[in-house]
Design an enzyme around this catalytic site. Sequence first.
Site, PDB file in Angstrom:
ATOM      1  N   ASP A 142      48.883  40.988 -58.669  1.00 12.96           N
ATOM      2  CA  ASP A 142      47.982  41.929 -57.924  1.00 12.96           C
ATOM      3  C   ASP A 142      46.861  42.359 -59.082  1.00 12.96           C
ATOM      4  O   ASP A 142      46.978  42.216 -60.240  1.00 12.96           O
ATOM      5  CB  ASP A 142      48.983  42.847 -57.672  1.00 12.96           C
ATOM      6  CG  ASP A 142      48.364  43.775 -56.004  1.00 12.96           C
ATOM      7  OD1 ASP A 142      46.980  43.550 -56.016  1.00 12.96           O
ATOM      8  OD2 ASP A 142      49.214  44.183 -55.427  1.00 12.96           O
TER       9      ASP A 142
ATOM     10  N   ASP B 137      46.020  44.095 -46.923  1.00 10.98           N
ATOM     11  CA  ASP B 137      47.124  44.533 -46.685  1.00 10.98           C
ATOM     12  C   ASP B 137      47.425  45.008 -45.090  1.00 10.98           C
ATOM     13  O   ASP B 137      48.041  45.806 -44.854  1.00 10.98           O
ATOM     14  CB  ASP B 137      46.936  46.012 -47.685  1.00 10.98           C
ATOM     15  CG  ASP B 137      47.504  45.817 -49.189  1.00 10.98           C
ATOM     16  OD1 ASP B 137      48.154  44.768 -49.251  1.00 10.98           O
ATOM     17  OD2 ASP B 137      47.448  46.776 -49.790  1.00 10.98           O
TER      18      ASP B 137
END
Length: 702
Positions: free
Chosen positions: A446, A504
């Site tokens: 990430d 997301d």
Amino acid sequence: MSDAELLDLHGEEWSLVLERGERAVPVWRHLGVRVDPGALPKLGELRGAATFSLEGDHAMDAFPVAGLGWFGPSILAVRGADGQALRVHFDGCDADSSEGSLRVVATDSVNDIECETRFRVVPGGGLEVSASLTNRSDRLIIVDRLASAMFPLGASSREIISWRGRHNAEFVECREPMPEHSWVRETRRGLTGHGGPCGAYVLSEDTGWHSGLAIAMQLAWSGDARLAIERDDEGFWIAMAETVIAPGEVTLAPGECYHAPPLLLAISTKGRNGAMAQMHGALRERIVWPRGGIRPRPVHLNSWEAVYFSHDEARIGELAEAAAAIGIERFILDDGWFRARDHDRAGLGDWEADPRKYPQGLKPLADKVRRLGMEFGLWVEPEMVNPDSDLYRAHPDWVLALEGRERPTARNQLVLDMRREDVRDYLFGKLDQLLSTVDIAYLKWDHNRDHAPSGGAAQTRGTYALLERLRTAHPKVEIESCAGGGGRIDAGIASYTHRFWTSDNIDAVARVPMQRGFLAFMPPEVMGAHVGASPSHATGRTQSLDFRAAIACQGHLGVELDPAAMEEGVRAKLADWLGFWKEWRHVIIGGRTVLGEAADGLVWQAQGTDDELLLWLIRSDHGADRRARPVLLPFAEDREWDVQFLRHAGQSGVLTPRAAPAIAAMREKPHRFSGDWLAHAGLPVPALAAESALIYHLRAVS
Ligand code: GLA
């Protein structure tokens, strides 16, 4: 320069032609539809003198530089060590070609620099353009810019399609006419950004999804980048793509060479889908699969939205059991597993399991996951550090920062300086330790903030170097690229990674256009697509499990919820969808993707091979027509097809109109259609309610 008057390279669908004229450097004659270059009249014979112009002709050449008659943009900008601009003029040029590639090298005998461009036909039929600059002089030079590619766009160009975005809203499609002056898409946040890669599609008059000239481009780069299309004052357009180089960042000592990242180009007369197919081919060449080839993509369960930061070994063990019970094949332990990580304010940088949560480290959990028949994956965010971490306390100088200035945080974190070897060594050591002691098959990598201050292009190269080192040391480990969802999706990082976390935002209605934008640049096998909870954590909207699953089935499928928290019937449905995807994954990510739009707001998408595809018809919002108009499938033309209706993914509790008998019968047994019928009269379909999808199977029989 060779004797040939023309330098040409051809893909199945396009031609690139440079023409040798009076000057040293060849000029652009053509980049577009496939042509017989010998049949083209010479550019020199076509261009009469324009009024108020220099005597000699200055058509755009392969290495345009302002100075002695070219008034368009320059392919490069360089300075001497004293800071003074070098007045570059290429007075020599050489070229050689081999099967599928063409290399052109221009030299400036006064400044002693050499610029090379290499054009290469790539698998899938697209074109890769790479540029480099070599300092042949005996003094240092400073490179301020070197375009990866600069080329003319044809007179038929009509429209630019590009994408913008933000966290939770990736790949928002933008359509703009060709500019009267210039069109620029520049990113300055240090990473690719949520609008997708530095890239665009240029469409010609009458180009649509299925036909017409489309030129797609994508820079293979994960940092700041600029894509520009400028209208020349002669009336045509010049496209250029480049990384943004900070002043003084790139210097070349005598003999040194700077390589700009390649630009991938797709040029097709088969519309946006044709260009997309070439783009997918180019990406597939860049992705390096462990064990030499792609294997069936395992179904994921990612712990993030199921538990967020609330980790404890027993709780996570239960989640893993619930995952295995519904058919999950890879279990990914997301954020929250390492020391002090009870929230997003601490812990980044200290990559050791939190003994409060995992007393014996991660090994027992990973072994349990293996015993349950799944692979184990782990979330990391290597380029980041929380000020509240042992790493930062020990090395406050390891972050991107300006001496004596504030250090702006985002999500309570700072960015490590990836240009530093000691930083990269530390991170390699930590990750290598984890990968060597725990059975980890997968890393979700990430990157959750923008760079302020910037670390420049070298920051991106530092990350690539770390990824490369890890891939070499642990070649069996797959890596997912994530940056607050889809903030780092591009062909540059694709050389080190095997999946992208698209967003997301897992709301299926939001995902429909987003996933289509993703597919403009990336093939479906690397598109992370999850079934999330309802209501959606990102939007608060409620959608049926069927609709959420149907949309997630278009990519590399995963689940991002706790199956144990679902009602028994809904959980069984989810398990059934996972089974459906496993049955068809070889088709879904089999190679070919075709996008289309039907009447009244319906969109469709087919994925498969030449002979066998799954077709999704998707209605996000309600339609206005009383009955649905048939869906035209141009890709089906010229062959006969057996079409079977596989699944209806509707809204629970919403009245589904009764299908006509013939349509309902397609559930039991395939109906044979001629390709002409499907392409021109259309596949008959029932009316659909909002937030529903139909999935069909198409098999060619001739
Ligand atoms: C980012 C990612 C999420 C999740 C969180 C964890 O937002 O996109 O999927 O991994 O970080 O903090």
